[in-house]
Write a protein that holds these residues in place. Structure first.
Motif, PDB file in Angstrom:
ATOM      1  N   LEU A 148       0.829  -1.205   0.000  1.00  0.00           N
ATOM      2  CA  LEU A 148       0.000   0.000   0.000  1.00  0.00           C
ATOM      3  C   LEU A 148       0.865   1.257   0.000  1.00  0.00           C
ATOM      4  N   ALA A 149       1.953   1.203   0.757  1.00  0.00           N
ATOM      5  CA  ALA A 149       2.873   2.348   0.760  1.00  0.00           C
ATOM      6  C   ALA A 149       3.456   2.568  -0.634  1.00  0.00           C
ATOM      7  N   ALA A 150       3.760   1.460  -1.332  1.00  0.00           N
ATOM      8  CA  ALA A 150       4.283   1.576  -2.691  1.00  0.00           C
ATOM      9  C   ALA A 150       3.240   2.160  -3.644  1.00  0.00           C
ATOM     10  N   LEU A 151       1.971   1.971  -3.332  1.00  0.00           N
ATOM     11  CA  LEU A 151       0.897   2.551  -4.134  1.00  0.00           C
ATOM     12  C   LEU A 151       0.654   4.015  -3.781  1.00  0.00           C
ATOM     13  N   GLY A 152       1.403   4.510  -2.787  1.00  0.00           N
ATOM     14  CA  GLY A 152       1.300   5.916  -2.430  1.00  0.00           C
ATOM     15  C   GLY A 152       0.379   6.226  -1.272  1.00  0.00           C
ATOM     16  N   VAL A 153      -0.113   5.201  -0.581  1.00  0.00           N
ATOM     17  CA  VAL A 153      -1.003   5.432   0.562  1.00  0.00           C
ATOM     18  C   VAL A 153      -0.212   6.064   1.700  1.00  0.00           C
ATOM     19  N   ARG A 154      -0.708   7.170   2.203  1.00  0.00           N
ATOM     20  CA  ARG A 154      -0.021   7.906   3.262  1.00  0.00           C
ATOM     21  C   ARG A 154      -0.839   7.903   4.549  1.00  0.00           C
ATOM     22  N   ARG A 155      -0.186   8.279   5.613  1.00  0.00           N
ATOM     23  CA  ARG A 155      -0.822   8.368   6.924  1.00  0.00           C
ATOM     24  C   ARG A 155      -2.080   9.244   6.836  1.00  0.00           C
ATOM     25  N   GLY A 156      -3.165   8.746   7.373  1.00  0.00           N
ATOM     26  CA  GLY A 156      -4.409   9.496   7.383  1.00  0.00           C
ATOM     27  C   GLY A 156      -5.288   9.298   6.169  1.00  0.00           C
ATOM     28  N   GLU A 157      -4.769   8.711   5.069  1.00  0.00           N
ATOM     29  CA  GLU A 157      -5.590   8.483   3.887  1.00  0.00           C
ATOM     30  C   GLU A 157      -6.501   7.273   4.102  1.00  0.00           C
ATOM     31  N   ARG A 158      -7.629   7.266   3.390  1.00  0.00           N
ATOM     32  CA  ARG A 158      -8.634   6.244   3.584  1.00  0.00           C
ATOM     33  C   ARG A 158      -8.461   5.080   2.607  1.00  0.00           C
ATOM     34  N   VAL A 159      -8.527   3.874   3.155  1.00  0.00           N
ATOM     35  CA  VAL A 159      -8.477   2.655   2.353  1.00  0.00           C
ATOM     36  C   VAL A 159      -9.773   1.886   2.598  1.00  0.00           C
ATOM     37  N   ALA A 160     -10.552   1.679   1.539  1.00  0.00           N
ATOM     38  CA  ALA A 160     -11.831   0.982   1.653  1.00  0.00           C
ATOM     39  C   ALA A 160     -11.607  -0.527   1.680  1.00  0.00           C
ATOM     40  N   ILE A 161     -12.259  -1.189   2.626  1.00  0.00           N
ATOM     41  CA  ILE A 161     -12.176  -2.645   2.762  1.00  0.00           C
ATOM     42  C   ILE A 161     -13.565  -3.212   2.520  1.00  0.00           C
ATOM     43  N   VAL A 162     -13.757  -3.795   1.328  1.00  0.00           N
ATOM     44  CA  VAL A 162     -15.074  -4.299   0.920  1.00  0.00           C
ATOM     45  C   VAL A 162     -14.986  -5.822   0.844  1.00  0.00           C
ATOM     46  N   LEU A 163     -14.940  -6.443   1.994  1.00  0.00           N
ATOM     47  CA  LEU A 163     -14.711  -7.884   2.075  1.00  0.00           C
ATOM     48  C   LEU A 163     -15.624  -8.513   3.118  1.00  0.00           C
TER      49      LEU A 163
END
Length: 594
Positions: free
Chosen positions: A75-90
């Motif tokens: 996720l970090a390699a995809l550019g996700v930074r502290r505080g950004e939202r990641v949707a978990i649809v599982l």
């Protein structure tokens, strides 16, 4: 000893309880990383997959840490930074637990989304939150692909098990990353989870939950789950902590299961995270609930503690009046929430399951604040208090809860008011249970409070002993089969159909589910004209079309089970729909049917 004869330790538990919230705290550190560093990490089970093939049945804490670290790096390699939202649809599966741990340990914000959401519901939440990555399997891949063009912030969709139409494959994404991931040292009051909750005015609101809210949940979880396998030796009212979890974990044989979706507060904060926090396994099952499935699963895995909605318990009671004649059960604790359990289910649980069901009350913004701790009549160690059938219970230790009037004054016993939670406990300490606010909605956040009191919007009265008795909703949100239903989103969806001019959604009382979703619909002029001149069967066909319209855009449990066509809705002088009039009409009709 039954609940009515049990000793009452409620006052002593409140007096002896003190919060211990560190300045820095991370849910993933507490729920997995510390267990992954223990000598038994390779054998300590985190998640059990019910019905999975050999080799895919258990996920240990070592496995969970290894996969979470790999996903955090990816996720970090995809550019996700502290505080950004990641949707978990599982659904309930190994990858869901991995995704939560990965997002939380990197300081990002996990945004749970139900696989039951249709495209419209998904699109609003993804756009409003500016989610940058979504993780799904085949159950939600098509809906995500449909809304992807309308979500400009969404940079990548990760697919589990080769989900079609996604940008990256889960296995391929994790494979290159084998190094440990450095934990982000989050503040305890830093945002961790963003959960959208339905409302009656406007679209759903995103409640931002801090890391410390997990600590705030623990007293209620422990009390409602009969100490969750720990010896009840808290004579001074304490609850097990991280230290006692680590030291007593090897002796604790608790196994948890709940059908509650891990995308909801009940499944995430009342089941998955607390079980992992105490280093005990939780059973995951991705499939349709049935009474036979519930009992078979509990027998197969030796489930000792559970959270079951009243609707589920009612179905189990009717299908198996004497379940222990057919199933070997090890239940030691049972919590229920979402609606009233009722006397029949309460007594069936005690007599046939061998446990006193502890009812609980809370909401996404301030969860697990009121309930019972009956301890099955066992009050050794000075913990627990009697359960009163039909009561919401009492405030759990650490939470100052009151029934207040419109000005924020506490109502005397027997006088209904709004259930509210104070920012400070009975000792004046800050309560960590509180949400941080509604996402990008300062007005709604401010409107939730009267001074230091956070209003729930639920009406209750308090008796002389401090038990709360539910009286109804202060607004128009209602529960149907355990799901929280916000009329506004359904009404908005209905109005988008060309045949609908206006709509109002209210609960219709139902003996089995507590309530059904019912819609009152005003037809558009051309549709109304066709209805007047149409042959028999037109109205039934139109009802089916409108139901399918909602089913395809929102969650299946939100579609109106009944639709009634009327010429006009009751309105206030300022143009607001008076749902209360329609709700009272349905209640009166229910009394007439009875």
């Amino acid at each position: 000893m039954d609940g009515s004869q049990a000793r009452d330790n409620w006052a002593a538990m409140h007096a002896g309880f003190r919060w211990a919230v560190p300045a820095h705290f991370n849910m993933a550190q507490a729920c997995n990383r510390r267990w992954s560093e223990a000598p038994d990490a390779g054998t300590r089970v985190a998640v059990i997959a019910h019905g999975a093939p050999e080799g895919r049945r258990v996920l240990t804490h070592a496995d969970l840490r290894r996969q979470a670290d790999a996903l955090s790096h990816a996720l970090a390699a995809l550019g996700v930074r502290r505080g950004e939202r990641v949707a978990i649809v599982l659904p309930q599966r190994f990858e869901t637990a991995v995704a939560y741990m990965a997002v939380l340990q990197m300081g990002a914000v996990a945004m749970p989304l139900s696989i039951l959401f249709g495209p419209e519901a998904l699109e609003y939440r993804l756009r409003n939150s500016d989610s940058v990555v979504a993780i799904c399997d085949a159950s939600a891949a098509a809906a995500l692909a449909e809304v992807r063009p309308q979500c400009p912030a969404l940079r990548c969709v990760v697919g589990v098990d080769g989900a079609p139409g996604t940008d990256a494959d889960w296995e391929a994404l994790l494979a290159p990353h084998r190094d440990p991931f450095a934990l982000v040292d989050t503040r305890a009051d830093e945002g961790a989870v963003l959960i959208y909750t339905s409302g009656t005015t406007g679209p759903p609101k995103g409640a931002l939950i801090p890391h410390q809210a997990l600590i705030g949940n623990l007293p209620g979880f422990i009390c409602s789950q009969n100490w969750f396998g720990f010896p009840p030796t808290a004579g001074e009212g304490a609850v097990p902590t991280a230290g006692t979890a680590r030291s007593a974990g090897l002796q604790n044989t608790s196994v948890f299961w709940s059908p509650a979706d891990w995308a909801w507060t009940g499944g995430l904060m009342d089941a998955l995270l607390p079980a992992l926090y105490f280093g005990r396994p939780i059973v995951a099952f991705n499939g349709r609930f049935s009474p036979e499935l519930a009992f078979t699963l509990m027998q197969a895995h030796g489930v000792t503690h559970s959270f079951l909605f009243p609707t589920a318990l009612k179905a189990m009671m009717k299908a198996f009046p004497e379940p222990r004649r057919q199933f070997r059960l090890r239940l030691q604790g049972l919590m229920s929430a979402g609606e009233a359990v009722g006397d029949a289910v309460f007594h069936w649980c005690r007599e046939q399951l061998g446990v006193t069901v502890n009812e609980m009350f809370g909401q996404t913004e301030i969860n697990y604040v009121v309930g019972n701790c009956a301890m099955n009549g066992d009050t050794e160690g000075g913990v627990g208090w009697p359960a009163r059938p039909g009561s919401m219970g009492r405030p759990y230790p650490g939470h100052r809860v009151a029934v207040i009037d419109e000005e924020g004054r506490e109502c005397p016993p027997g006088v209904p008011g709004d259930v509210a939670v104070n920012r400070y406990d009975v000792h004046g300490q800050p309560d960590p249970i509180f949400f941080l606010g509604y996402w990008r909605n300062e007005g709604a956040t401010a409107g939730k409070y009267t001074g230091d009191w956070c209003r729930t919007g639920d009406l209750a009265l308090r008796d002389e002993a401090g038990y709360l008795w539910y009286q109804g909703r202060a607004d128009d949100v209602f529960k149907a089969a355990g799901y929280r239903i916000g009329p506004s989103e359904i009404e908005n969806c209905l109005v988008k159909h060309p045949a609908v001019a206006n709509a109002a959604v209210v609960p219709k009382p139902d003996r089995e589910r507590g309530a059904l979703v019912k819609a009152y619909v005003v037809l558009a002029p051309d549709a109304a004209a066709r209805r007047s001149a149409a042959p028999a069967g037109f109205e039934a066909d139109l009802v089916a079309q409108l139901q399918a319209h909602v089913k395809g855009r929102l969650a299946p449990y939100e579609y109106p089970k009944e639709i009634e066509f009327i010429e006009q809705l009751p309105m206030t002088t300022t143009g607001k729909v008076q749902r209360r009039i329609l709700r009272l009409q349905e209640e009166e009709r229910a009394r007439g049917r009875a």
